[in-house]
Design a protein around this motif. Structure first.
Motif, short mmCIF file in Angstrom:
data_model
loop_
_atom_site.label_atom_id
_atom_site.label_comp_id
_atom_site.label_asym_id
_atom_site.label_seq_id
_atom_site.Cartn_x
_atom_site.Cartn_y
_atom_site.Cartn_z
N THR A 99 0.87 -1.20 0.00
CA THR A 99 0.00 0.00 0.00
C THR A 99 0.90 1.24 0.00
O THR A 99 0.95 1.98 0.98
N GLU A 120 1.39 0.17 -5.72
CA GLU A 120 0.28 1.11 -5.53
C GLU A 120 -0.72 0.93 -6.66
O GLU A 120 -0.35 0.85 -7.83
N GLY A 200 -10.57 3.32 -0.79
CA GLY A 200 -9.45 2.43 -1.06
C GLY A 200 -9.84 1.28 -1.95
O GLY A 200 -9.03 0.41 -2.24
#
Ligand SMILES: C[S@@+](CC[C@H](N)C(=O)[O-])C[C@H]1O[C@@H](n2cnc3c(N)ncnc32)[C@H](O)[C@@H]1O
Length: 257
Positions: A99, A120, A200
């Protein structure tokens, strides 16, 4: 679309258009009239994220030579993260940061001597991470150059990457911003806005389940100090810093490795 590409001025319109095309994002000549999402603003020498929804907040840069990063390098607040990852004596684990976000934790680990893959899923963040890495390679500060030389950026969902040759998977899911400084709140709010309302896009618990099945020695998860363990999976041990806690899952030998 939650992210558009916009030029910082008319002089860089062509450049911004070409970036938009490469990243497969929508180009807008002027982002000022928009009131939702985020703009990746392109200038001659650097780029940044600008949150468009209210409150607008300031620009978010990734700069591994910035005063903030130099402060992080010197202040010793890297220590709990380093211990959680397993930095000890001469040992410098190879880390898969699942992350990567703004690359701050990854830079801290690279500065401690670890080689780090920054994975990412957000395309504009990958663009900024790679640009920041390339700029930092030209820094006058040898330590910064050494650290970024140990970093590489991978774009896409971490769960689709091949995990080979890593010792540790590191996960820093989005979490509520309580207890953070105004600057960190601003940066995380902008990263969150990149994902629209989906905070997210995937559940961090899924990321943990995936990470535990990978051939690594340990999985480390960043949590707010008082939060329960992610997915209620009991960590082998935890290392608590001033504002965050690192839950460490040491995997039994022979478990996938
Ligand atoms: C809180 S931020 C990480 C901040 C980072 N540790 C730092 O120091 O800047 C979480 C990031 O994880 C990314 N992310 C979440 N799930 C992901 C996945 N499955 N694959 C890749 N990136 C992911 C999000 O896009 C977001 O940028």
């Amino acid at each position: 679309m939650s992210c558009v590409v916009a030029p910082a001025s008319r002089g860089v319109q062509a450049r911004a258009k070409s970036v938009a095309e490469t990243l497969n994002l929508e180009f807008v000549a002027i982002a000022d009239d928009l009131d939702s999402g985020v703009a990746l603003v392109i200038d001659t020498d650097r780029s940044w994220l600008q949150r468009l929804q209210s409150p607008r907040l300031g620009p978010v840069y990734i700069d591994f030579s910035s005063a903030d990063m130099l402060y992080r390098r010197k202040s010793g607040h890297n220590e709990p993260l380093g211990r959680a990852i397993g930095v000890k004596g001469e040992k410098r684990p190879k880390v898969f940061d699942a992350t990567a976000g703004l690359g701050r934790d990854a830079f801290v680990l690279a500065d401690l001597g670890c080689s780090v893959a920054l994975s990412e899923q957000s395309v504009p963040l990958c663009y900024l991470l790679e640009q920041a890495r390339e700029l930092a390679l030209m820094s006058a500060n040898d330590k910064v150059v050494e650290a970024v030389s140990r970093m590489r950026v991978l774009c896409g969902d971490s769960r689709q990457q091949a995990i080979e040759g890593f010792d540790v998977i590191y996960i820093d899911p989005m979490f509520p911003e309580r207890g953070k400084t105004a600057a960190v709140k601003k940066d995380l709010a902008t990263v969150q806005a990149l994902h629209g309302d989906s905070s997210g896009a995937n559940d961090p618990k899924d990321l943990l389940v995936w990470a535990m099945a990978q051939p690594v020695e340990r999985v480390v998860i960043k949590r707010p100090v008082k939060a329960p363990a992610l997915g209620n999976v009991k960590p082998s041990h935890s290392i608590t810093g001033k504002t965050v806690r690192f839950d460490v899952m040491v995997k039994p030998k022979g478990n996938g490795r």
